[in-house]
Design a protein around this motif. Structure first.
Motif, PDB file in Angstrom:
ATOM      1  N   ALA A  39      33.699  45.936  43.705  1.00 28.82           N
ATOM      2  CA  ALA A  39      34.263  45.338  42.488  1.00 28.82           C
ATOM      3  C   ALA A  39      35.378  44.359  42.817  1.00 28.82           C
ATOM      4  O   ALA A  39      35.519  43.311  42.177  1.00 28.82           O
ATOM      5  CB  ALA A  39      34.781  46.440  41.562  1.00 28.82           C
ATOM      6  N   VAL A  52      35.338  39.423  42.890  1.00 30.62           N
ATOM      7  CA  VAL A  52      36.180  38.440  42.204  1.00 30.62           C
ATOM      8  C   VAL A  52      36.969  37.567  43.196  1.00 30.62           C
ATOM      9  O   VAL A  52      37.821  36.779  42.777  1.00 30.62           O
ATOM     10  CB  VAL A  52      37.148  39.126  41.213  1.00 30.62           C
ATOM     11  CG1 VAL A  52      36.375  39.817  40.109  1.00 30.62           C
ATOM     12  CG2 VAL A  52      38.074  40.113  41.922  1.00 30.62           C
ATOM     13  N   ALA A  83      39.711  42.241  38.825  1.00 29.95           N
ATOM     14  CA  ALA A  83      38.472  43.024  38.905  1.00 29.95           C
ATOM     15  C   ALA A  83      38.339  44.017  37.753  1.00 29.95           C
ATOM     16  O   ALA A  83      37.299  44.678  37.620  1.00 29.95           O
ATOM     17  CB  ALA A  83      38.415  43.766  40.228  1.00 29.95           C
ATOM     18  N   ALA A 113      40.231  40.076  32.309  1.00 32.41           N
ATOM     19  CA  ALA A 113      39.091  40.662  33.020  1.00 32.41           C
ATOM     20  C   ALA A 113      38.316  41.609  32.112  1.00 32.41           C
ATOM     21  O   ALA A 113      37.077  41.593  32.075  1.00 32.41           O
ATOM     22  CB  ALA A 113      39.576  41.391  34.269  1.00 32.41           C
ATOM     23  N   ARG A 126      34.533  42.930  32.760  1.00 34.30           N
ATOM     24  CA  ARG A 126      34.719  43.569  34.063  1.00 34.30           C
ATOM     25  C   ARG A 126      35.409  44.925  33.843  1.00 34.30           C
ATOM     26  O   ARG A 126      36.631  45.011  33.681  1.00 34.30           O
ATOM     27  CB  ARG A 126      35.532  42.665  35.000  1.00 34.30           C
ATOM     28  CG  ARG A 126      34.772  41.426  35.418  1.00 34.30           C
ATOM     29  CD  ARG A 126      35.430  40.707  36.569  1.00 34.30           C
ATOM     30  NE  ARG A 126      36.627  39.986  36.158  1.00 34.30           N
ATOM     31  CZ  ARG A 126      36.661  38.767  35.642  1.00 34.30           C
ATOM     32  NH1 ARG A 126      35.521  38.104  35.471  1.00 34.30           N
ATOM     33  NH2 ARG A 126      37.800  38.191  35.310  1.00 34.30           N
TER      34      ARG A 126
END
Length: 266
Positions: A69, A73, A201, A254, A259
């Motif tokens: 994860a 990004v 993230a 995010a 995300r």
């Protein structure tokens, strides 16, 4: 004096030879090639895996989920490194990063990092070391410092016992005045990069503060700040607090972008 001019020229040549900028905008001295350091990192990581017992598959999946994860990004250039993470069986609460994207986390750290977000703070910090080229900078700083001391000793004609004692004092001054503070700067910079990365993230950056509260609760004797390669826990928390406003804004963006990492803790 002539030796002062010689030392100044040496420092200038080294500075101009390899000056780069870190992700936080700090000027860096990097004398080694990325390919050379990455190969050294790969070899060291292989040795770690040979020498240290690996944790179970559930713990490996947990760490890998968090690392994936975070890596997702990163800028494309950094995302394409050979990122690997392994969990090792050890009670010592430790994690490490090697050039090239090779990372390790001990099971002792999993006992302290109690949530996925707290472990993301640890892994994000280690990724920060890698993408900021801290290994290259540390080696380059050590090399240039030793070269400067050697040039100084030769140019000033520091021979005999008195000269050796003076050079020893200069070396000690370089250790505590340049190399150790430089390492503390790296740790603080990796904290900054890591908290930004975990927020991007979709991990809650406030967990980085909770992590250091957990670390502080573990206690243990620490050397004086000026003799340590790491900032004090209090200083690290102050640095993270200063970054928290912008990190929370990144976190909200995010989450709005979908995300929302979900890495089940084993």
């Amino acid at each position: 004096m002539r030796w002062i001019r010689t030392l100044a020229v040496t420092a200038l040549v080294l500075t101009l030879a390899a000056c780069e900028t870190s992700p936080t905008g700090r000027q860096q001295l990097t004398l080694m090639s990325d390919a050379q350091l990455n190969e050294m990192g790969r070899e060291a990581f292989e040795k770690y895996q040979q020498d240290l017992p690996s944790a179970g598959q559930a713990q490996q999946r947990y760490a890998q989920c968090i690392a994936d994860a975070l890596v997702a990004v990163l800028p494309e250039r950094e995302r394409n490194k050979d990122w690997q993470i392994r969990v090792f069986e050890s009670e010592q609460a430790n994690a490490f990063a090697l050039p090239g994207g090779y990372m390790g986390v001990n099971t002792g750290m999993l006992d302290i990092a109690k949530t996925q977000d707290q472990l993301a703070a640890v892994v994000g910090h280690e990724i920060g070391h890698v993408i900021a080229n801290h290994a290259n900078e540390r080696v380059s700083t050590h090399t240039s410092t030793q070269l400067a001391l050697s040039v100084l000793g030769s140019a000033a004609g520091m021979q005999g016992q008195g000269g050796q004692q003076l050079m020893g004092a200069l070396g000690l001054g370089a250790q505590y005045g340049i190399l150790l503070p430089f390492s503390r700067r790296h740790e603080s910079e990796a904290d900054t990069i890591g908290v930004r990365l975990m927020a991007d993230a979709g991990f809650d950056p406030r967990a980085s503060l909770a992590l250091w509260e957990n670390m502080s609760a573990q206690g243990g004797a620490r050397p004086p700040e000026w003799m340590s390669t790491h900032p004090s826990h209090g200083q690290r928390m102050q640095g993270l607090q200063a970054e928290m406003g912008s990190a929370m804004a990144r976190y909200e963006q995010a989450r709005q972008a979908g995300r929302t990492p979900n890495c089940p803790r084993p």
